[in-house]
Design a protein around this motif. Structure first.
Motif, short mmCIF file in Angstrom:
data_model
loop_
_atom_site.label_atom_id
_atom_site.label_comp_id
_atom_site.label_asym_id
_atom_site.label_seq_id
_atom_site.Cartn_x
_atom_site.Cartn_y
_atom_site.Cartn_z
N GLY A 31 -47.93 17.47 -10.25
CA GLY A 31 -48.14 18.75 -10.91
C GLY A 31 -49.15 18.62 -12.02
N ALA A 32 -50.10 19.57 -12.10
CA ALA A 32 -51.17 19.49 -13.08
C ALA A 32 -51.73 20.87 -13.35
N LEU A 33 -52.51 20.96 -14.40
CA LEU A 33 -53.10 22.24 -14.78
C LEU A 33 -53.98 22.79 -13.67
N ILE A 34 -54.77 21.95 -13.04
CA ILE A 34 -55.71 22.44 -12.03
C ILE A 34 -54.96 22.99 -10.82
N TRP A 35 -53.86 22.34 -10.43
CA TRP A 35 -53.11 22.83 -9.26
C TRP A 35 -52.34 24.10 -9.60
N ALA A 36 -51.86 24.22 -10.82
CA ALA A 36 -51.21 25.47 -11.24
C ALA A 36 -52.22 26.62 -11.22
N SER A 37 -53.45 26.35 -11.64
CA SER A 37 -54.48 27.40 -11.62
C SER A 37 -54.82 27.80 -10.19
N PHE A 38 -54.93 26.81 -9.30
CA PHE A 38 -55.20 27.11 -7.90
C PHE A 38 -54.07 27.95 -7.29
N THR A 39 -52.84 27.57 -7.58
CA THR A 39 -51.69 28.28 -7.02
C THR A 39 -51.66 29.74 -7.48
N LEU A 40 -51.88 29.96 -8.76
CA LEU A 40 -51.88 31.33 -9.26
C LEU A 40 -53.11 32.11 -8.79
N ALA A 41 -54.22 31.41 -8.57
CA ALA A 41 -55.39 32.09 -8.01
C ALA A 41 -55.08 32.59 -6.60
N LEU A 42 -54.37 31.76 -5.83
CA LEU A 42 -53.96 32.20 -4.49
C LEU A 42 -52.97 33.36 -4.56
N LEU A 43 -52.09 33.30 -5.55
CA LEU A 43 -51.09 34.35 -5.73
C LEU A 43 -51.74 35.70 -6.06
N THR A 44 -52.78 35.69 -6.85
CA THR A 44 -53.41 36.94 -7.32
C THR A 44 -54.62 37.33 -6.49
N LEU A 45 -54.96 36.54 -5.49
CA LEU A 45 -56.14 36.84 -4.67
C LEU A 45 -56.06 38.21 -4.00
N PRO A 46 -54.91 38.63 -3.41
CA PRO A 46 -54.87 39.96 -2.79
C PRO A 46 -55.18 41.09 -3.77
N VAL A 47 -54.76 40.94 -5.01
CA VAL A 47 -55.02 41.99 -6.00
C VAL A 47 -56.52 42.17 -6.19
N VAL A 48 -57.26 41.07 -6.32
CA VAL A 48 -58.70 41.14 -6.54
C VAL A 48 -59.40 41.67 -5.30
N ILE A 49 -58.97 41.24 -4.12
CA ILE A 49 -59.62 41.70 -2.88
C ILE A 49 -59.47 43.20 -2.71
N VAL A 50 -58.25 43.70 -2.86
CA VAL A 50 -57.99 45.14 -2.66
C VAL A 50 -58.76 45.97 -3.68
N ALA A 51 -58.71 45.56 -4.95
CA ALA A 51 -59.41 46.33 -5.99
C ALA A 51 -60.92 46.30 -5.78
N THR A 52 -61.45 45.14 -5.40
CA THR A 52 -62.90 45.03 -5.19
C THR A 52 -63.34 45.84 -3.98
N GLU A 53 -62.56 45.80 -2.92
CA GLU A 53 -62.93 46.54 -1.72
C GLU A 53 -62.94 48.05 -2.00
N GLU A 54 -61.97 48.54 -2.76
CA GLU A 54 -61.95 49.96 -3.11
C GLU A 54 -63.12 50.31 -4.01
N ALA A 55 -63.49 49.41 -4.92
CA ALA A 55 -64.62 49.67 -5.81
C ALA A 55 -65.92 49.71 -5.02
N ILE A 56 -66.07 48.83 -4.05
CA ILE A 56 -67.28 48.82 -3.22
C ILE A 56 -67.36 50.08 -2.36
N ALA A 57 -66.20 50.49 -1.84
CA ALA A 57 -66.17 51.69 -1.01
C ALA A 57 -66.51 52.94 -1.81
#
Length: 579
Positions: free
Chosen positions: A416-442
């Motif tokens: 367990g390390a800071l970098i892996w915690a950041s990667f895990t949370l990035a994966l966790l929040t990735l759908p939020v960024v994708i959906v918001a960005t796709e709506e903004a582009i549309a």
């Protein structure tokens, strides 16, 4: 039909028409939805108000009270909570026999309820308790002695007593409450400075030498594996022995320096009288603060209040995290959130760009969008288990095998390390960024794209110069949502890197230490969980839960405000832009 009957029929017709008109306009749903919104806002406001109030009063110095009980005992401490509870036989049996009848009579007058107070009495090494419950009928006399003081210590929690004398190497320096307090206030800053010097030597100098010794050992192992001859191996061993000897010599010098500092600092002893009349000696070396709470003016209380806040924001935790500061947790939370944003935003924007601008509509794209939406509903603990298995045990282990084999079996990245915690949370929040960005582009008008194409621009040039800048406010909205969720997540971090105590910050400027990203770290969310559910002294930790929660909310709010300000500037910039 009589006149009265016609009037009644007309009245019923008007009522029916009014109800039909109300339903046709949808007013009931307006009131229903407005009521739901109001209820939600009230609950949020109540929660924020509770956290704000409890968090802000935690460090305010409360008066010291002395309670004389019916059984002859005397308690000295601070009342932290008052409440009314329904009395029962079990609680009655806990009361002394002489007040049991009186408590029963009082409960009958108050519909079966009794008042009780939680008193923080401290002096744990003498009483084996930090707090005591006192029922109102037990108290025969309550006073606020001016002589009483509160001692905040490095260990064993708080101490309540009356100053008797201050000794220096067995000789009396001062006697009586006020002279003792004056001398303590004069000597304590110097003692704290020497204590900080000791901690600096242990944390910086000796820790650096220990790391250098470990690096020398690893270099020796690598040299021995690649040595072409026994002579070369012997020379490497001799050089290592010399290096270790030099390091040990320097460590002994630092330890001697620490011993000298401790001898010069640990000469003062504060003697206090406890509530039961005994004397207790406390080394000034162990004292953090002396608070004569019943003698403080408003300015003095404000000074103590601000001093406790500064300590809370800048110091390391102590007393199993229930006292001291949370600076490592603040640093770890902010750093992890920033790294998570750096990781998730580029991936989220690229995925949304492909789905909206390049991919052709069809079964595969629909399946990908459904998968992304479903990914947002996966419990966060599942992401934590995935992060531990994939990032730590697979990816991290491979990195250790390739780049840090000399350190095995001790893992460098395979834990367990800071970098892996950041990667895990990035994966966790990735759908939020994708959906918001796709709506903004549309939301970017097609007329702008067509105008760009008409001017001869390519698709990428159109995306780069027209689409992305105008979608940037929406992208930042997704970033804000991801930041808010990532900063408050706890469950995945409990598995992939956050720990109860890690005074060493997860950041280093040295490439040989992998810039510290492979270290475990403290997180405010995990700190709140530890205080609230893992602390042995839960009552002492309870105020810190509110304060740390308030701090986490403020940090998330500050990060969001910065992103919102940037989004507002971008909106103003493209407000009047039209193709």
């Amino acid at each position: 039909m009589s006149k009265e009957a016609r009037q009644a029929a007309a009245k019923r017709k008007r009522a029916h028409h009014a109800m039909s008109s109300l339903l046709s306009r949808g007013e009931p749903m307006v009131w229903l939805t407005a009521g739901g919104l109001t209820l939600a806002l009230v609950m949020v406001a109540w929660l924020l108000g509770l956290v704000l109030f409890r968090g802000m009063i935690t460090f305010w110095p409360m008066p010291i009270t002395q309670l004389e009980l019916s059984d002859g005992t005397t308690l000295l401490g601070q009342v932290t909570r008052n409440e009314r509870i329904r009395i029962n036989d079990q609680l009655l049996n806990q009361l002394p026999e002489e007040v049991r009848d009186q408590a029963t009579a009082s409960a009958q007058k108050q519909n079966g309820y009794l008042k009780r107070a939680l008193v923080r009495t401290g002096n744990y090494e003498r009483t084996n308790a930090h707090f005591n419950w006192v029922f109102g009928d037990q108290v025969t006399r309550q006073t606020y002695p001016e002589q009483a003081v509160l001692i905040e210590r490095l260990e064993w929690g708080r101490f309540y007593g009356t100053p008797v004398r201050l000794e220096s190497e067995g000789k009396v320096v001062a006697e009586g409450r006020q002279p003792v307090i004056d001398q303590v206030e004069a000597f304590l800053p110097g003692v704290i400075g020497l204590r900080d010097d000791i901690r600096s030597i242990e944390r910086d100098d000796i820790a650096a030498l220990t790391r250098a010794q470990e690096r020398a050992r690893l270099e020796l192992n690598a040299t021995l594996r690649e040595a072409a001859s026994e002579q070369q191996a012997a020379e490497a061993q001799a050089q290592f022995d010399q290096t270790v000897a030099d390091i040990n010599t320097r460590i002994l010098d630092f330890k001697q320096q620490i011993a000298n500092i401790r001898d010069s600092a640990d000469i003062y002893t504060l003697v206090l009288e406890t509530s039961d009349g005994d004397e207790a000696a406390i080394r000034l070396m162990d004292v953090v603060r002396v608070v004569p709470a019943n003698q403080l003016t408003t300015a003095d209380k404000l000074s103590v209040y601000l001093g406790r806040w500064i300590e809370f924001l800048t110091e390391d935790p102590r007393e199993a995290n229930s006292e001291g500061g949370v600076f490592p947790a603040i640093f770890g939370t902010v750093l992890m959130t920033m790294i998570m944003c750096v990781l998730v935003v580029p991936f989220g924007v690229m995925a949304a760009l492909y789905l909206r601008e390049y991919a052709k509509a069809g079964f595969v794209v629909s399946a990908v969008r459904i998968s992304i939406n479903n990914l947002a509903g996966v419990p966060s603990i599942v992401f934590g288990v995935f992060g531990l298995g994939f990032f730590c045990y697979i990816l991290g282990a491979q990195i250790d095998e390739i780049f840090f084999s000399e350190k095995l079996p001790n893992p460098t990245f395979g834990k367990g390390a800071l970098i892996w915690a950041s990667f895990t949370l990035a994966l966790l929040t990735l759908p939020v960024v994708i959906v918001a960005t796709e709506e903004a582009i549309a939301a970017v008008p097609n007329s702008m794209r067509e105008g760009s194409y008409a001017c001869g621009a390519s698709k990428w040039q159109t995306i780069q110069r027209i689409v992305l800048p105008r979608a940037m406010p929406g992208i930042l909205t997704g970033t804000i949502l991801a930041m808010a969720r990532g900063a408050g997540e706890v469950a995945p971090l409990m598995i992939v890197g956050a720990v109860k105590l890690a005074p060493e910050l997860p950041l280093s400027l040295s490439p040989s230490e992998q810039f510290g990203i492979n270290r475990s770290f403290m997180h405010l969310g995990f700190h709140i969980y530890d205080l609230g559910f893992q602390s042995q002294n839960s009552e002492a930790a309870r105020p810190m839960v509110y304060t740390t929660t308030l701090l986490l909310i403020l940090i998330v709010a500050v990060l969001n405000i910065l992103a919102i300000a940037l989004r507002s500037r971008l909106r103003k910039r493209f407000k009047n832009a039209a193709f």
